[in-house]
Write an enzyme that holds these catalytic residues in place. Structure first.
Site, short mmCIF file in Angstrom:
data_model
loop_
_atom_site.label_atom_id
_atom_site.label_comp_id
_atom_site.label_asym_id
_atom_site.label_seq_id
_atom_site.Cartn_x
_atom_site.Cartn_y
_atom_site.Cartn_z
N ASN A 1 0.83 -1.21 0.00
CA ASN A 1 0.00 0.00 0.00
C ASN A 1 0.86 1.25 0.00
O ASN A 1 0.58 2.22 -0.72
CB ASN A 1 -0.90 0.02 1.24
CG ASN A 1 -2.06 -0.96 1.15
OD1 ASN A 1 -2.30 -1.56 0.11
ND2 ASN A 1 -2.77 -1.11 2.25
N ARG B 1 -6.32 1.87 -12.54
CA ARG B 1 -4.89 1.97 -12.24
C ARG B 1 -4.25 0.63 -11.97
O ARG B 1 -4.75 -0.18 -11.21
CB ARG B 1 -4.65 2.90 -11.05
CG ARG B 1 -3.16 3.09 -10.76
CD ARG B 1 -2.90 4.17 -9.75
NE ARG B 1 -3.38 5.46 -10.25
CZ ARG B 1 -4.44 6.08 -9.75
NH1 ARG B 1 -5.10 5.54 -8.75
NH2 ARG B 1 -4.83 7.22 -10.24
N HIS C 1 -16.97 3.72 -13.15
CA HIS C 1 -16.65 2.92 -11.98
C HIS C 1 -17.85 2.11 -11.51
O HIS C 1 -17.75 1.31 -10.59
CB HIS C 1 -16.16 3.84 -10.86
CG HIS C 1 -15.52 3.14 -9.71
ND1 HIS C 1 -16.13 3.03 -8.48
CD2 HIS C 1 -14.33 2.50 -9.60
CE1 HIS C 1 -15.34 2.36 -7.65
NE2 HIS C 1 -14.24 2.02 -8.31
N TYR D 1 -12.64 -9.69 -1.18
CA TYR D 1 -13.33 -8.44 -0.88
C TYR D 1 -14.77 -8.72 -0.48
O TYR D 1 -15.45 -9.53 -1.12
CB TYR D 1 -13.37 -7.52 -2.10
CG TYR D 1 -12.06 -6.96 -2.57
CD1 TYR D 1 -12.03 -5.88 -3.44
CD2 TYR D 1 -10.83 -7.48 -2.15
CE1 TYR D 1 -10.83 -5.35 -3.90
CE2 TYR D 1 -9.63 -6.96 -2.60
CZ TYR D 1 -9.63 -5.90 -3.47
OH TYR D 1 -8.45 -5.38 -3.93
N HIS E 1 -15.37 -3.87 1.62
CA HIS E 1 -15.45 -3.12 0.35
C HIS E 1 -16.86 -2.69 -0.02
O HIS E 1 -17.04 -1.80 -0.85
CB HIS E 1 -14.85 -3.98 -0.78
CG HIS E 1 -14.57 -3.23 -2.04
ND1 HIS E 1 -15.32 -3.37 -3.18
CD2 HIS E 1 -13.61 -2.32 -2.34
CE1 HIS E 1 -14.84 -2.60 -4.13
NE2 HIS E 1 -13.81 -1.94 -3.65
#
Length: 682
Positions: free
Chosen positions: A49, A407, A437, A467, A591
């Site tokens: 991260n 990304r 998105h 997730y 998430h």
């Protein structure tokens, strides 16, 4: 009403709050109730991260700080101040990290798992490493003399590097070389043969240290020193960041000294000799705002995410197999079941195969004439794409909106796009200026009884194992019609379109959320039931932060589950004293986004893809759907209830960055993910 100055100052910058969040991951690695190998993995997640944060967010701040545009003076000074604060936190957390890694290494020894250095090998292990070098390693090790290197930033920052200092027999001078560790080809950890019930491993760094005489054989060197270092490069100017319109263009025009690919962080072994360190630094273009940090012997601890388990399943979490919903076992038509009533899955607790089966059935059903879906990230061997290709080959009209600017997944998405186009799928590459998105699928039936799937997360089998995400499958006409209109908007973004049921950004989502909060304020003032309960990844949008403060100042109870960035400061009298925030870090990445408003007793419930960040509310195509089915609404309430009760994996998020635990000696421990899994198994 609260003092306006207090409200305006009660805002935690996005990047500082991210540092606080990542520290929660680091703190999870110190929890003794978490299995040992899982704690190592959390150290790897923390490191990974941090690398991405420096590549993108710190790169963005660096560009702003160096921008010469006069109109951005205040932004420039703010960026410089932020960089200093972040570097201060990073130094503090790095010390905590080093303490954690040393402690876990000792605990590995207590479990008979040993990480050996190059000078700790017995004769049998030395022979094994020599053989490993000849058979596996030698072809991937390519030393480069420092004197021939122009700029280290010409090299990739994905690697760890060893700086080598060598002295030949009879010479007083030293030679210096650079070796990139071939982690991708050989792995970061080399497992040696077990012996007497003990497992032995070596960092690849130490394997290469041991093999240096073989690597430089024939060159008459008699002494070798090798020290690790890594650097992080400016990956890009963040395209979807939270800057106001036009600011990006000004920064791009105003920055002259910073170029894409420059190093902005260097971490090195603090035992590295000064002459070698000087050579490393001379090959990097650094300035006073960049991060230079002395560290330990090993870097790139993201590799700890794939640390060998040495057959010790007892040192990992017990396996929770995804629950197969009864419909998957019955052989009934899932499309017809959804047409009869709303369905849902909550992954990873439930199997993602439910959604795959819906696509597979749609691909071969004679009643289906078209499928539309959005794809943001895709699994390496995507069953989703295979089902869509199958549908196209069966004569269905298939439309896929794929986001090329996801990304670090750009190359993968481009590859999948080509395969889908070759199969006859109509591929749309998003909307210019807006990331798509949203996570939506529309299945068009010949009978007109269409189906929509709306998810909080990607249609990605890999993510669905790690997730927590929620997916609604519905045939409710108004909702399905709105989903189809979203695709129309994506294809024709300048055509006027209104949505009756869905909250869609960048259209009216923000305004509708504000309206929902205003309704809670009015209901509270009128003595009707009023509360706000939200599960979300990030809250950084200043307008939404102020709106929550306004609701709190009017006495509305606000309970939030916020995993990541959070700009709220809780506990301020008259401003935020009714706001309670829990941040959960556990085996699964939290998430899902769930929004529940009391609405005077009506209990309005929503799920979807959007966080409360400027990029989601203003600069992306996002979709939030209402949920009407009573059983699904009850399940969503349970998810939030369990999360708010979590005093094992939850931390108090109050804007201080301390991440204090909720647990007290008098409380009964409650772990929300474990309790949810148990409840779904019943």
């Amino acid at each position: 009403m609260a003092n306006k100055k207090v409200v305006s100052e009660a805002y935690v910058d996005r990047d500082l709050s991210w540092m606080y969040f990542n520290r929660r991951i680091l703190q999870e690695a110190t929890q003794t109730h978490v299995p040992l190998l899982e704690r190592l993995s959390f150290l790897g997640i923390y490191s990974n991260n941090l690398d991405e944060f420096f590549r993108v967010r710190m790169a963005t701040l660096g560009r702003i700080a160096e921008c010469e545009e006069r109109s951005l003076r205040s932004e420039r000074e703010h960026a410089k101040h932020l960089i200093k604060q972040i570097n201060k936190l990073n130094n503090k957390y790095s010390k905590e990290y080093e303490q954690a890694i040393h402690k876990l290494t000792r605990e590995l020894c207590e479990e008979n798992i040993y990480l050996l250095k190059e000078d700790e090998l017995d004769e049998e292990q030395q022979q094994f490493i020599c053989q490993f070098y000849r058979q596996r390693l030698s072809g991937f090790v390519s030393p480069v003399w420092f004197s021939t290197v122009k700029q280290l930033t010409d090299e990739t920052d994905e690697n760890i590097y060893l700086g080598i200092k060598m002295q030949a027999t009879g010479k007083k001078s030293f030679d210096y070389a650079l070796i990139a560790l071939p982690v991708a080809e050989c792995g970061r950890f080399v497992r040696l043969p077990d012996k007497e019930g003990k497992s032995f491993l070596m960092y690849l760094d130490d394997v290469i240290r041991y093999c240096l005489p073989m690597i430089f054989s024939g060159l008459n060197y008699e002494t070798f020193e090798a020290y690790a270092f890594k650097f992080t490069k400016d990956a890009e100017m963040e395209i979807d960041n939270d800057l106001r319109n036009g600011m990006l263009q000004k920064i791009s025009k105003g920055v002259k000294s910073r170029k894409k690919g420059d190093a902005l962080r260097v971490i090195y072994d603090n035992k590295m000799p000064k002459d070698l360190l000087k050579r490393v630094m001379n090959k990097l273009s650094l300035d006073q705002l960049d991060t230079v940090q002395g560290g330990g012997r090993y870097h790139n601890h993201k590799d700890l995410m794939s640390f060998p388990d040495c057959g010790r399943k007892d040192l990992k979490y017990p396996v929770w197999e995804p629950i197969i919903k009864p419909e998957l076992k019955s052989g009934e038509s899932l499309l017809k079941l959804i047409q009869k009533g709303d369905r849902f899955i909550h992954v990873p607790y439930h199997s993602f195969d439910y959604y795959i089966r819906v696509l597979q059935e749609a691909a071969i059903s004679k009643e289906v004439k078209a499928i539309k879906t959005t794809l943001y990230r895709l699994a390496k061997d995507s069953k989703v794409v295979k089902a869509l290709i199958c549908a196209a080959r069966n004569g269905k009209k298939v439309t896929v909106v794929i986001e090329l600017l996801a990304r670090f997944d750009e190359a993968s998405n481009i590859g999948w796009s080509k395969k889908m186009q070759d199969a006859g799928i109509h591929v749309i590459f998003g909307v210019e200026g807006l990331k798509v998105h949203s996570k939506i699928t529309h299945i068009c039936m010949k009978t007109g009884n269409d189906i929509a799937c709306i998810s909080t997360g990607n249609f990605h089998e890999g993510n669905a194992r790690m997730y927590t995400d929620y997916m609604l499958m519905t045939a409710a006409r108004n909702v399905v019609r709105d989903v189809d209109n979203v695709f129309e908007f994506i294809e024709k973004p300048y055509s006027p379109v209104r949505f009756k049921e869905l909250l869609v950004s960048p259209n009216e989502m923000k305004q509708k959320f504000i309206r929902l909060i205003n309704d809670e304020i009015k209901n509270k003032q009128a003595g009707r039931p009023a509360y706000i309960r939200i599960k979300i990844n990030h809250i950084t949008d200043a307008t939404m932060v102020k709106k929550l403060y306004e609701a709190s100042a009017n006495g509305v109870p606000i309970d939030l589950l916020v995993r990541g960035n959070c700009s709220l400061v809780t506990g301020i009298p008259g401003v935020s004293d009714t706001i309670r925030i829990n941040g959960i870090i556990d085996r699964y990445l939290e998430h899902s986004r769930i929004f529940i408003f009391a609405a005077g007793g009506e209990d309005k419930t929503f799920i979807g893809s959007a966080d409360w960040m400027p990029r989601n509310l203003d600069n992306r195509v996002e979709v939030i759907t209402p949920v009407y089915d009573p059983e699904i609404k009850a399940d969503l309430r349970k998810v939030i209830d369990f999360g708010l009760r979590d005093n094992c994996q939850g931390s108090i998020v109050d804007g201080s960055g301390e991440n204090r635990p909720w647990t007290t000696d008098s409380e009964v421990p409650f772990r929300s993910q474990e309790e949810l899994y148990k409840s779904y198994k019943l």
